[in-house]
Motif scaffolding. Structure first.
Motif, PDB file in Angstrom:
ATOM      1  N   ASP A   1      32.791  35.745  47.737  1.00 41.08           N
ATOM      2  CA  ASP A   1      33.461  34.597  46.894  1.00 41.08           C
ATOM      3  C   ASP A   1      34.076  33.456  48.344  1.00 41.08           C
ATOM      4  N   TRP A   2      34.942  32.842  48.255  1.00 39.32           N
ATOM      5  CA  TRP A   2      35.184  31.935  48.990  1.00 39.32           C
ATOM      6  C   TRP A   2      36.889  32.126  49.512  1.00 39.32           C
ATOM      7  N   ARG A   3      36.979  32.332  49.097  1.00 45.31           N
ATOM      8  CA  ARG A   3      38.143  33.019  49.402  1.00 45.31           C
ATOM      9  C   ARG A   3      38.740  34.406  48.654  1.00 45.31           C
ATOM     10  N   ASP A   4      39.410  34.708  48.910  1.00 43.83           N
ATOM     11  CA  ASP A   4      40.016  36.999  48.522  1.00 43.83           C
ATOM     12  C   ASP A   4      41.043  36.385  47.581  1.00 43.83           C
ATOM     13  N   PRO A   5      41.312  37.516  46.596  1.00 41.89           N
ATOM     14  CA  PRO A   5      41.935  37.297  45.613  1.00 41.89           C
ATOM     15  C   PRO A   5      43.922  37.178  46.240  1.00 41.89           C
ATOM     16  N   HIS A   6      44.235  36.859  45.853  1.00 39.56           N
ATOM     17  CA  HIS A   6      45.615  36.145  45.936  1.00 39.56           C
ATOM     18  C   HIS A   6      46.334  37.974  45.990  1.00 39.56           C
ATOM     19  N   PRO A   7      47.453  37.919  47.191  1.00 37.14           N
ATOM     20  CA  PRO A   7      47.500  38.931  47.405  1.00 37.14           C
ATOM     21  C   PRO A   7      48.688  39.922  45.954  1.00 37.14           C
ATOM     22  N   ALA A   8      49.174  39.127  45.674  1.00 36.51           N
ATOM     23  CA  ALA A   8      49.902  39.344  44.460  1.00 36.51           C
ATOM     24  C   ALA A   8      48.618  40.318  42.730  1.00 36.51           C
ATOM     25  N   VAL A   9      47.186  39.305  43.098  1.00 41.23           N
ATOM     26  CA  VAL A   9      46.648  39.852  42.459  1.00 41.23           C
ATOM     27  C   VAL A   9      45.937  41.517  42.951  1.00 41.23           C
ATOM     28  N   ALA A  10      45.465  41.032  44.503  1.00 40.88           N
ATOM     29  CA  ALA A  10      45.503  42.124  44.862  1.00 40.88           C
ATOM     30  C   ALA A  10      45.441  43.447  44.684  1.00 40.88           C
ATOM     31  N   ALA A  11      46.963  43.784  44.988  1.00 35.50           N
ATOM     32  CA  ALA A  11      48.526  44.496  44.976  1.00 35.50           C
ATOM     33  C   ALA A  11      48.026  44.880  43.632  1.00 35.50           C
ATOM     34  N   GLN A  12      47.882  44.411  42.505  1.00 33.06           N
ATOM     35  CA  GLN A  12      47.676  45.303  41.381  1.00 33.06           C
ATOM     36  C   GLN A  12      46.613  45.593  40.903  1.00 33.06           C
ATOM     37  N   LYS A  13      45.515  45.345  41.619  1.00 34.85           N
ATOM     38  CA  LYS A  13      43.642  45.871  41.215  1.00 34.85           C
ATOM     39  C   LYS A  13      43.650  45.666  42.897  1.00 34.85           C
ATOM     40  N   PRO A  14      43.868  47.124  43.722  1.00 38.56           N
ATOM     41  CA  PRO A  14      43.670  47.431  45.050  1.00 38.56           C
ATOM     42  C   PRO A  14      42.086  47.518  45.065  1.00 38.56           C
ATOM     43  N   HIS A  15      41.204  47.945  44.217  1.00 33.93           N
ATOM     44  CA  HIS A  15      40.396  47.910  44.354  1.00 33.93           C
ATOM     45  C   HIS A  15      39.450  46.757  43.532  1.00 33.93           C
ATOM     46  N   SER A  16      39.951  45.368  44.084  1.00 36.60           N
ATOM     47  CA  SER A  16      38.756  44.206  42.942  1.00 36.60           C
ATOM     48  C   SER A  16      37.943  43.980  43.785  1.00 36.60           C
ATOM     49  N   ASN A  17      36.898  43.281  43.272  1.00 31.35           N
ATOM     50  CA  ASN A  17      35.510  43.166  43.722  1.00 31.35           C
ATOM     51  C   ASN A  17      35.000  41.903  43.892  1.00 31.35           C
ATOM     52  N   THR A  18      35.799  41.015  44.705  1.00 30.67           N
ATOM     53  CA  THR A  18      35.670  39.889  45.007  1.00 30.67           C
ATOM     54  C   THR A  18      36.196  39.343  46.280  1.00 30.67           C
ATOM     55  N   ARG A  19      35.689  39.901  46.998  1.00 31.48           N
ATOM     56  CA  ARG A  19      36.161  39.406  48.707  1.00 31.48           C
ATOM     57  C   ARG A  19      35.258  38.769  49.780  1.00 31.48           C
ATOM     58  N   LYS A  20      35.339  37.294  50.443  1.00 31.70           N
ATOM     59  CA  LYS A  20      35.331  36.838  51.160  1.00 31.70           C
ATOM     60  C   LYS A  20      34.313  37.560  52.154  1.00 31.70           C
ATOM     61  N   LEU A  21      33.059  36.892  52.606  1.00 35.93           N
ATOM     62  CA  LEU A  21      31.954  37.644  53.416  1.00 35.93           C
ATOM     63  C   LEU A  21      32.762  37.973  54.557  1.00 35.93           C
ATOM     64  N   GLY A  22      33.994  36.759  55.646  1.00 37.69           N
ATOM     65  CA  GLY A  22      34.171  37.605  56.408  1.00 37.69           C
ATOM     66  C   GLY A  22      35.473  38.694  56.242  1.00 37.69           C
TER      67      GLY A  22
END
Length: 337
Positions: free
Chosen positions: A202-223
């Protein structure tokens, strides 16, 4: 009511103080002197009026010849001037289509590349379903990396069954990572050199609050992916992102991820603006064109362009200029070693 003056951010106060310390009559070093921040970087006040410090994230850095350039993160790309005085779709579309249909030059010579499609590498000579082409000119190193089995390919997709290119590159010695959110398992080693990852670029990483609830979120920036995988370079980045390519490409430019990439092979879609790209039709095309010009400024050169005649011949939902809704474009980083 007494109006309170607007207080600029602390970083801008620092820049302003540095500017004033070098201004004539300030007791500083005088106009044209090179300011230095605590890290030793040199700023050029004569190229950047002090009023602008209130509106900038950082001042320009000077090189030895007092040429100003910028460092650090960017928040938006620089839009190119309008193609013509009327700022019309016709003017913008003609410029854009001409640009993506014309291969570019390096050192006053046309890029000379042996185009490599799936069937030119594959042992079984199976035909390629897509015109994915990479540059095998020895100047740019990919052919050597393939021969020495040290090349790395990232492939970004969204559920496509067409993996001939990836399989062929893996069979010929490349370490291939295919990122696709439709993959059934988190990570699959399909063959000795071919990995599938259930990840969406994606062009953005998950919001920190979402990432905390879903530590294995499958959306990331390439960097972010590069950092997580410990990869510092990608010889080839192939992308078929179904209209997300414009925002992903913008992110690669703004975060300087392009410096880690040797070649880009992107399928672009022109039948609508793309995800989170908005504005009038002419401004959308101007944005697309500006993105591609940013690649050129980063020393990427277009060496192959394919117009897909099997797709609807639509440009922003209009039947104009005999344009296809889909093109596959290949660039080589001319500074790649």
């Amino acid at each position: 009511m007494k109006l309170r003056p607007k207080i600029p951010p602390v970083r801008n106060v620092l820049f302003l103080a540095m500017y004033l310390s070098a201004a004539p009559g300030s007791g500083g070093r005088g106009e044209g002197s090179l300011l230095r921040d605590p890290r030793g970087q040199r700023y050029c006040p004569e190229t950047f009026p002090y009023q602008s410090y209130f509106h900038a994230d950082r001042p320009p850095i000077c090189d030895d010849n007092r040429n100003a350039f910028w460092t650090g993160p960017r928040w938006h790309i620089d839009l190119q001037p309008w193609a013509g005085p009327t700022q019309s779709l016709d003017e913008e579309a003609l410029r854009f289509l001409r640009y993506i249909s014309t291969t570019q030059v390096v050192s006053h010579a046309q890029i000379a590349c042996d185009h490599m499609s799936t069937d030119s590498l594959a042992a079984d000579s199976s035909p390629s379903k897509k015109p994915w082409s990479v540059c095998l000119d020895d100047r740019f190193g990919l052919a050597h990396q393939i021969r020495s089995k040290q090349c790395r390919l990232y492939s970004l997709g969204l559920g496509s069954d067409d993996t001939h290119f990836e399989v062929s590159m893996a069979n010929n010695g490349c370490e291939v990572h295919r990122f696709d959110p439709s993959v059934k398992s988190a990570h699959i080693l399909e063959s000795q050199r071919l990995w599938y990852h259930r990840l969406s670029i994606d062009w953005r990483d998950p919001h920190p609050a979402v990432a905390a609830q879903k530590p294995h979120s499958n959306t990331r920036k390439l960097g972010t992916i590069l950092n997580e995988f410990g990869h510092h370079k990608i010889d080839v980045l192939k992308a078929d992102l179904e209209s997300a390519e414009w925002k992903v490409l913008e992110n690669l430019i703004l975060e300087d991820v392009l410096e880690q990439i040797g070649q880009l092979v992107f399928e672009i879609h022109l039948h609508w603006p793309g995800f989170e790209v908005s504005g009038s039709d002419s401004s959308v095309v101007r944005f697309w064109y500006s993105l591609l010009k940013e690649l050129e400024l980063k020393d990427f050169r277009l060496f192959h362009s394919y117009k897909d005649l099997s797709k609807p011949q639509l440009f922003l939902k209009k039947d104009i200029f005999n344009a296809s809704s889909c093109y596959t474009l290949s660039w080589v980083n001319t500074r790649w070693k």
